[in-house]
Design an enzyme around this catalytic site. Structure first.
Site, mmCIF file in Angstrom:
data_model
loop_
_atom_site.group_PDB
_atom_site.id
_atom_site.type_symbol
_atom_site.label_atom_id
_atom_site.label_comp_id
_atom_site.label_asym_id
_atom_site.label_seq_id
_atom_site.Cartn_x
_atom_site.Cartn_y
_atom_site.Cartn_z
ATOM 1 N N LYS A 125 13.831 19.985 55.801
ATOM 2 C CA LYS A 125 14.116 20.138 54.376
ATOM 3 C C LYS A 125 15.468 20.832 54.164
ATOM 4 O O LYS A 125 15.805 21.756 54.911
ATOM 5 C CB LYS A 125 12.999 21.016 53.783
ATOM 6 C CG LYS A 125 12.973 21.094 52.287
ATOM 7 C CD LYS A 125 11.919 22.097 51.823
ATOM 8 C CE LYS A 125 12.506 23.476 51.684
ATOM 9 N NZ LYS A 125 12.022 24.271 50.545
ATOM 10 N N LYS B 126 17.737 26.900 51.568
ATOM 11 C CA LYS B 126 18.722 27.975 51.503
ATOM 12 C C LYS B 126 18.472 29.029 52.557
ATOM 13 O O LYS B 126 19.323 29.838 52.841
ATOM 14 C CB LYS B 126 18.761 28.610 50.115
ATOM 15 C CG LYS B 126 17.446 29.151 49.632
ATOM 16 C CD LYS B 126 17.614 29.639 48.218
ATOM 17 C CE LYS B 126 16.394 29.375 47.383
ATOM 18 N NZ LYS B 126 15.144 29.880 47.962
ATOM 19 N N LYS C 47 7.265 30.433 58.589
ATOM 20 C CA LYS C 47 8.081 31.655 58.649
ATOM 21 C C LYS C 47 7.628 32.546 59.816
ATOM 22 O O LYS C 47 8.435 33.215 60.445
ATOM 23 C CB LYS C 47 7.999 32.440 57.326
ATOM 24 C CG LYS C 47 8.487 31.641 56.116
ATOM 25 C CD LYS C 47 9.813 32.118 55.608
ATOM 26 C CE LYS C 47 10.685 31.138 54.906
ATOM 27 N NZ LYS C 47 10.543 30.634 53.643
HETATM 28 P P1 ATP Z 1 14.211 27.300 50.366
HETATM 29 O O1 ATP Z 1 13.487 26.655 51.510
HETATM 30 O O2 ATP Z 1 15.500 26.647 50.026
HETATM 31 O O3 ATP Z 1 14.293 28.792 50.478
HETATM 32 P P2 ATP Z 1 11.972 27.336 48.620
HETATM 33 O O4 ATP Z 1 11.185 26.100 48.354
HETATM 34 O O5 ATP Z 1 11.335 28.309 49.534
HETATM 35 O O6 ATP Z 1 13.395 26.937 49.073
HETATM 36 P P3 ATP Z 1 12.949 27.914 45.935
HETATM 37 O O7 ATP Z 1 14.407 27.860 46.038
HETATM 38 O O8 ATP Z 1 12.361 28.954 45.083
HETATM 39 O O9 ATP Z 1 12.252 28.144 47.325
HETATM 40 O O10 ATP Z 1 12.475 26.516 45.428
HETATM 41 C C1 ATP Z 1 12.644 26.238 44.087
HETATM 42 C C2 ATP Z 1 12.097 24.918 43.777
HETATM 43 O O11 ATP Z 1 12.914 23.932 44.398
HETATM 44 C C3 ATP Z 1 10.677 24.682 44.281
HETATM 45 O O12 ATP Z 1 9.977 23.948 43.318
HETATM 46 C C4 ATP Z 1 10.881 23.868 45.522
HETATM 47 O O13 ATP Z 1 9.784 23.034 45.761
HETATM 48 C C5 ATP Z 1 12.134 23.069 45.159
HETATM 49 N N1 ATP Z 1 12.887 22.735 46.369
HETATM 50 C C6 ATP Z 1 13.401 23.597 47.273
HETATM 51 N N2 ATP Z 1 14.027 22.932 48.271
HETATM 52 C C7 ATP Z 1 13.907 21.610 47.954
HETATM 53 C C8 ATP Z 1 14.354 20.406 48.587
HETATM 54 N N3 ATP Z 1 15.018 20.438 49.721
HETATM 55 N N4 ATP Z 1 14.046 19.246 47.987
HETATM 56 C C9 ATP Z 1 13.371 19.200 46.819
HETATM 57 N N5 ATP Z 1 12.937 20.292 46.179
HETATM 58 C C10 ATP Z 1 13.185 21.481 46.738
#
Ligand code: ATP
Ligand code: LTN
Length: 328
Positions: free
Chosen positions: A193, A196, A111
């Site tokens: 990855k 969102k 980030k």
């Molecule tokens: P993002 O990068 O989408 O903002 P994040 O990991 O920062 O996602 P969350 O949305 O809170 O934040 O993630 C919720 C859960 O979903 C966590 O356990 C994360 O590891 C899992 N997760 C998020 N993106 C993926 C992905 N692309 N594949 C598998 N698991 C994911």
């Protein structure tokens, strides 16, 4: 019964990665564990977000938890900020965590690398709040996607450090990472990855996407020119990602899935993956539509917070007392 805790930070719209890597796993575990699932709203303000958008995301998150099959009779569902002990324990843990440890967190480093981000103190200390979320409840397991493993490892280090100094204060938790689907990649850039926060509209399947957009995104997913459906993330990241999505949703092993599609043209393979995603998301969207405007969402969260508040407070008091913050 063992305890499990996890949460999602709805800082944007939930997507197929959130479903496969997290929500679907929660649903699988809810029968056999004492499971606590919360909405990590305090984590959502670590990066700038409009208040209207945040409010809408919170509503969506609880609606999707329920629509995906979390049952409030089995799982305790709550909003992080409704249980004040999270932030309070977060502060204490902050004071037992070294800046060197926070500097090593890859999510933070990524980030910071993005020059468009304003870096707040909250973003930096986010992992200690996450540690508090987990340690407050003496969780045995933390089901998360691959990207969160490092944060759970830091949580273990903090727990062990404080246990060594103050006696057995916390249970040391283990991360629980899905065998298939722990890291769903972007469809347009399968080296990254699915996320969102990237605003990668073509590469991300949102849980709210209609069937036509889902099909369009999958049919135009980036692949390769090798022309063979193989699981080989290094040389065929796009195809491997589609195989992973299918395997996860169909509850099959990667090997079985690879065999099922071996020799098939990419177009036909993609069509079958799209059918599988659409047939998974359609019933979820129907249930989501039925509850999104109902006051039931409030009731579920209120009930959940009531269930855990006292337990969290007891733990916080114990920690405050052990650290010397309370009079004898
Ligand atoms: P993002 O990068 O989408 O903002 P994040 O990991 O920062 O996602 P969350 O949305 O809170 O934040 O993630 C919720 C859960 O979903 C966590 O356990 C994360 O590891 C899992 N997760 C998020 N993106 C993926 C992905 N692309 N594949 C598998 N698991 C994911
Ligand atoms: N950091 C996580 C969300 C999260 C979480 C937690 C997950 C906050 N607190 C406690 C498991 C346990 C994320 O960004 N996905």
């Amino acid at each position: 019964m063992k305890t499990m805790i996890s949460g999602i930070k709805p800082s944007g719209q939930l997507h197929l990665g959130s479903y496969i890597g997290a929500i679907r796993e929660f649903v699988k575990y809810q029968q056999d564990y004492h499971i606590l699932i919360f909405i990590a709203n305090l984590h959502c303000i670590t990066l700038p977000i409009e208040q209207e958008e945040l409010r809408e995301n919170l509503r969506d998150c609880i609606a999707f938890y329920l629509a995906c099959g979390l049952d409030p009779e089995q799982a305790t569902l709550f909003l992080q900020s409704d249980v004040k002990a999270h932030a309070q324990l977060g502060w204490i843990l902050n004071c037992f965590t070294y800046t060197g440890e926070l500097n090593r967190m890859t999510q933070y480093k990524d980030k910071v690398k993005d020059k468009n981000n304003l870096i707040t103190g909250g973003l930096y200390t986010y992992p200690t709040l996450m540690a508090a979320d987990i340690l407050l409840y003496d969780a045995d397991y933390v089901p998360v996607g691959e990207d969160q493993k490092q944060h759970v490892e830091l949580t273990r280090d903090i727990a062990q450090r404080m246990n060594n100094r103050f006696g057995e204060l916390f249970k040391v938790p283990d991360p629980l990472i899905p065998k298939v689907g722990a890291r769903i990649m972007s469809l347009s850039n399968p080296e990254k990855k699915m996320s969102k926060s990237e605003h990668d509209l073509k590469g991300t399947i949102y849980l709210k996407d209609d069937p036509a957009s889902i099909r369009k995104k999958i049919m135009s997913a980036k692949t390769d020119t090798l022309g063979a459906v193989h699981y080989d993330p290094e040389n065929q990241p796009g195809i491997s990602n589609l195989l992973t999505i299918y395997a996860a949703l169909a509850d099959k092993s990667l090997k079985e899935t690879e065999e099922q599609f071996s020799g098939m043209q990419y177009g036909e393979f993609k069509k079958q993956v799209a059918d599988c995603v659409v047939s998974t998301l359609e019933p979820i969207q129907k249930r989501y539509d039925a509850i999104i405007h109902s006051s039931y969402l409030h009731d579920v969260l209120q009930h959940g917070a009531q269930k855990v508040n006292q337990r969290a407070l007891d733990k916080l008091n114990r920690v405050q007392s052990a650290v010397g913050l309370a009079l004898e």
